[in-house]
Design a protein around this motif. Structure first.
Motif, mmCIF file in Angstrom:
data_model
loop_
_atom_site.group_PDB
_atom_site.id
_atom_site.type_symbol
_atom_site.label_atom_id
_atom_site.label_comp_id
_atom_site.label_asym_id
_atom_site.label_seq_id
_atom_site.Cartn_x
_atom_site.Cartn_y
_atom_site.Cartn_z
ATOM 1 N N GLU A 17 -3.192 -5.189 -16.758
ATOM 2 C CA GLU A 17 -1.956 -4.406 -16.668
ATOM 3 C C GLU A 17 -1.947 -3.516 -15.437
ATOM 4 N N LYS A 18 -3.089 -2.950 -15.103
ATOM 5 C CA LYS A 18 -3.154 -2.049 -13.948
ATOM 6 C C LYS A 18 -2.783 -2.782 -12.667
ATOM 7 N N ARG A 19 -3.313 -3.980 -12.463
ATOM 8 C CA ARG A 19 -2.998 -4.754 -11.260
ATOM 9 C C ARG A 19 -1.527 -5.148 -11.236
ATOM 10 N N VAL A 20 -1.017 -5.587 -12.390
ATOM 11 C CA VAL A 20 0.372 -6.036 -12.448
ATOM 12 C C VAL A 20 1.319 -4.869 -12.171
ATOM 13 N N ARG A 21 1.064 -3.730 -12.774
ATOM 14 C CA ARG A 21 1.906 -2.563 -12.517
ATOM 15 C C ARG A 21 1.836 -2.149 -11.048
ATOM 16 N N ARG A 22 0.669 -2.294 -10.441
ATOM 17 C CA ARG A 22 0.530 -1.977 -9.022
ATOM 18 C C ARG A 22 1.381 -2.914 -8.171
ATOM 19 N N ILE A 24 4.086 -4.492 -9.145
ATOM 20 C CA ILE A 24 5.488 -4.148 -9.379
ATOM 21 C C ILE A 24 5.873 -2.922 -8.557
ATOM 22 N N HIS A 25 5.037 -1.904 -8.609
ATOM 23 C CA HIS A 25 5.338 -0.656 -7.895
ATOM 24 C C HIS A 25 5.476 -0.901 -6.396
ATOM 25 N N ARG A 26 4.598 -1.707 -5.833
ATOM 26 C CA ARG A 26 4.660 -1.987 -4.395
ATOM 27 C C ARG A 26 5.984 -2.632 -4.011
ATOM 28 N N MET A 27 6.434 -3.619 -4.806
ATOM 29 C CA MET A 27 7.656 -4.322 -4.433
ATOM 30 C C MET A 27 8.890 -3.461 -4.695
ATOM 31 N N VAL A 28 8.872 -2.687 -5.774
ATOM 32 C CA VAL A 28 9.979 -1.752 -6.035
ATOM 33 C C VAL A 28 10.098 -0.764 -4.881
ATOM 34 N N THR A 29 8.971 -0.243 -4.437
ATOM 35 C CA THR A 29 8.955 0.724 -3.337
ATOM 36 C C THR A 29 9.463 0.094 -2.053
ATOM 37 N N LYS A 30 9.036 -1.149 -1.788
ATOM 38 C CA LYS A 30 9.480 -1.834 -0.567
ATOM 39 C C LYS A 30 10.989 -2.024 -0.568
ATOM 40 N N SER A 228 15.076 -10.743 -4.601
ATOM 41 C CA SER A 228 14.754 -11.269 -5.935
ATOM 42 C C SER A 228 13.498 -12.137 -5.954
ATOM 43 N N PRO A 229 12.353 -11.619 -5.486
ATOM 44 C CA PRO A 229 11.113 -12.385 -5.612
ATOM 45 C C PRO A 229 10.617 -12.373 -7.056
ATOM 46 N N GLY A 230 9.678 -13.267 -7.389
ATOM 47 C CA GLY A 230 9.175 -13.313 -8.758
ATOM 48 C C GLY A 230 7.672 -13.392 -8.884
ATOM 49 N N ASN A 231 7.036 -14.313 -8.152
ATOM 50 C CA ASN A 231 5.616 -14.571 -8.313
ATOM 51 C C ASN A 231 4.741 -13.357 -8.014
ATOM 52 N N PHE A 232 5.246 -12.416 -7.202
ATOM 53 C CA PHE A 232 4.480 -11.237 -6.798
ATOM 54 C C PHE A 232 3.934 -10.455 -7.982
ATOM 55 N N VAL A 233 4.560 -10.572 -9.149
ATOM 56 C CA VAL A 233 4.135 -9.785 -10.305
ATOM 57 C C VAL A 233 2.691 -10.117 -10.685
ATOM 58 N N PHE A 234 2.290 -11.395 -10.515
ATOM 59 C CA PHE A 234 0.926 -11.823 -10.795
ATOM 60 C C PHE A 234 0.166 -12.250 -9.535
ATOM 61 N N TYR A 235 0.908 -12.800 -8.552
ATOM 62 C CA TYR A 235 0.300 -13.504 -7.430
ATOM 63 C C TYR A 235 -0.613 -14.610 -7.975
ATOM 64 N N ASP A 236 -1.324 -15.304 -7.093
ATOM 65 C CA ASP A 236 -2.198 -16.405 -7.507
ATOM 66 C C ASP A 236 -2.954 -16.923 -6.293
ATOM 67 N N CYS A 245 -1.539 -12.276 0.143
ATOM 68 C CA CYS A 245 -2.161 -11.307 -0.754
ATOM 69 C C CYS A 245 -3.666 -11.545 -0.775
ATOM 70 N N GLU A 246 -4.383 -10.648 -1.463
ATOM 71 C CA GLU A 246 -5.830 -10.769 -1.614
ATOM 72 C C GLU A 246 -6.160 -11.172 -3.056
ATOM 73 N N VAL A 247 -7.396 -11.605 -3.261
ATOM 74 C CA VAL A 247 -7.809 -12.004 -4.606
ATOM 75 C C VAL A 247 -7.659 -10.846 -5.590
ATOM 76 N N ASP A 248 -7.903 -9.614 -5.121
ATOM 77 C CA ASP A 248 -7.804 -8.481 -6.045
ATOM 78 C C ASP A 248 -6.366 -8.090 -6.384
ATOM 79 N N ASP A 249 -5.386 -8.800 -5.814
ATOM 80 C CA ASP A 249 -3.984 -8.606 -6.205
ATOM 81 C C ASP A 249 -3.605 -9.488 -7.392
#
Length: 361
Positions: A17-22, A24-30, A228-236, A245-249
């Protein structure tokens, strides 16, 4: 919660949850810094619970990929939803029902479809004209202004259709293999949308969305109004491979029990195959990368590859680590959207299961 994951008995999609919320916050801020309406695509997570994490960031407009998904999120209080998939006339009664309750937008790229919709609905329906900026999937080509304006005229003449603007998903950014290549491709797509918007005699809504482009760009120009991006919530691992992105995202891993092991080479067989991962592959033909679990989640280093899969089996080659039958390995997915679709529920690091649209239909 500290544990040894002994409760994982079958393939289980673990979410941090911590990574996912991070993410989300990054893209909302952008989006806020760029002055754009944020209309995130929920097709990746498909979860009411995760949707609330977006609400916590002030998100009120969302995008989905099906009528059923729109109904699912509308039932949880989302009142402004875009169905980013060409309108399916066989579901127009359900779309019209949604339009009687919430602000619903659809995508259209055909004059014939627009004419039929206008005869079949009884409630106001917002319509985006879908534009193909290079992905060659759906949408009217950006360099065909005559067709775009004919469709626009049909929408404007309709009693129940309301022109929402133009929409484009630059899916061809997924073919890029560096941040610079993504920037070039995304900027080209935005330039093409500017070319389309210039044909109109008024300012129009212009919605742009793909995770690679939205991740690497900071300046989306003046013409774009919505993202309207979507995959960023989890990345892969695909996004890691592209270079955005990085593996830790990465916010989810598929935890799979080891069922057998080879004695000659460092290969183990997992309970976890195509029905859990999908058959998406990286350029090296792997179906995912291996990470080791730790008491509070998973490590960020890659220690192996998922080299082969069948329906239920997965063959993993390890690098510098060992695993035996009964152990659990964390697999970083190639395409988190499809893995989430296959698994249809999440287990948090705190041991709580989160719901998913697939389980509700």
């Amino acid at each position: 919660m500290k544990n040894n994951w002994s409760h994982i008995r079958t393939p289980t999609l673990l979410i941090d949850e911590k990574r996912v919320r991070r993410n989300i916050h990054r893209m909302v801020t952008k989006a806020a810094r760029a002055g754009k309406v944020f209309r995130p695509h929920f097709k990746t997570h498909q979860s009411r619970a995760i949707g609330e994490w977006f609400r916590d960031e002030g998100v009120s407009h969302i995008t989905v990929s099906s009528v059923g998904m729109a109904e699912y999120f509308a039932s949880n209080g989302w009142n402004n939803i875009t169905i980013a998939f060409p309108c399916n006339l066989r579901q127009i009664d359900r779309i019209d029902e949604l339009a009687s309750k919430i602000d619903i937008s659809i995508l259209v790229d055909s004059e014939d479809v627009a004419e039929q919709i206008s005869k079949l609905v009884n409630h106001k329906l917002r319509v985006f004209v879908e534009i193909d900026t290079g992905s060659e999937r759906t949408g009217i080509r950006y360099d065909n202004p005559e067709a775009i304006m004919r469709l626009y005229a049909l929408i404007e003449e309709s009693e129940f259709l309301e022109f929402a603007g133009i929409y484009s998903h630059a899916g061809h950014t997924y073919a890029c293999r560096s941040r610079e290549e993504v920037k070039k491709t995304a900027n080209e797509a935005i330039d093409r949308l500017e070319q389309v918007a210039a044909v109109f005699e008024k300012k129009i809504g212009v919605c742009y969305g793909d995770t690679p482009g939205c991740t690497v760009l900071d300046d989306f120009g003046d013409i774009i109004t919505d993202l309207s991006p979507g995959n960023f919530v989890f990345y892969d691992m695909m996004q890691v491979h592209i270079g955005v992105c990085e593996v830790d995202d990465i916010g989810v891993v598929l935890c799979c029990p080891v069922v057998t092991e080879k004695t000659i080479e460092p290969v183990v067989t997992l309970y976890g195959g195509a029905v859990h991962f999908s058959k998406e592959q990286l350029d090296d033909k792997s179906f995912g990368k291996v990470a080791m679990l730790n008491p509070s989640g998973w490590e960020d280093s890659v220690v192996g590859s998922l080299e082969r899969i069948s329906q239920e089996h997965g063959m993993v080659r390890l690098d510098g680590v060992t695993a035996k039958a009964g152990d659990v390995l964390a697999i970083l997915p190639v395409h988190s959207c499809l893995t989430a679709e296959c698994m249809a529920k999440y287990l948090t690091l705190n041991g709580v299961y989160l719901d998913h649209y697939q389980k509700s239909r």
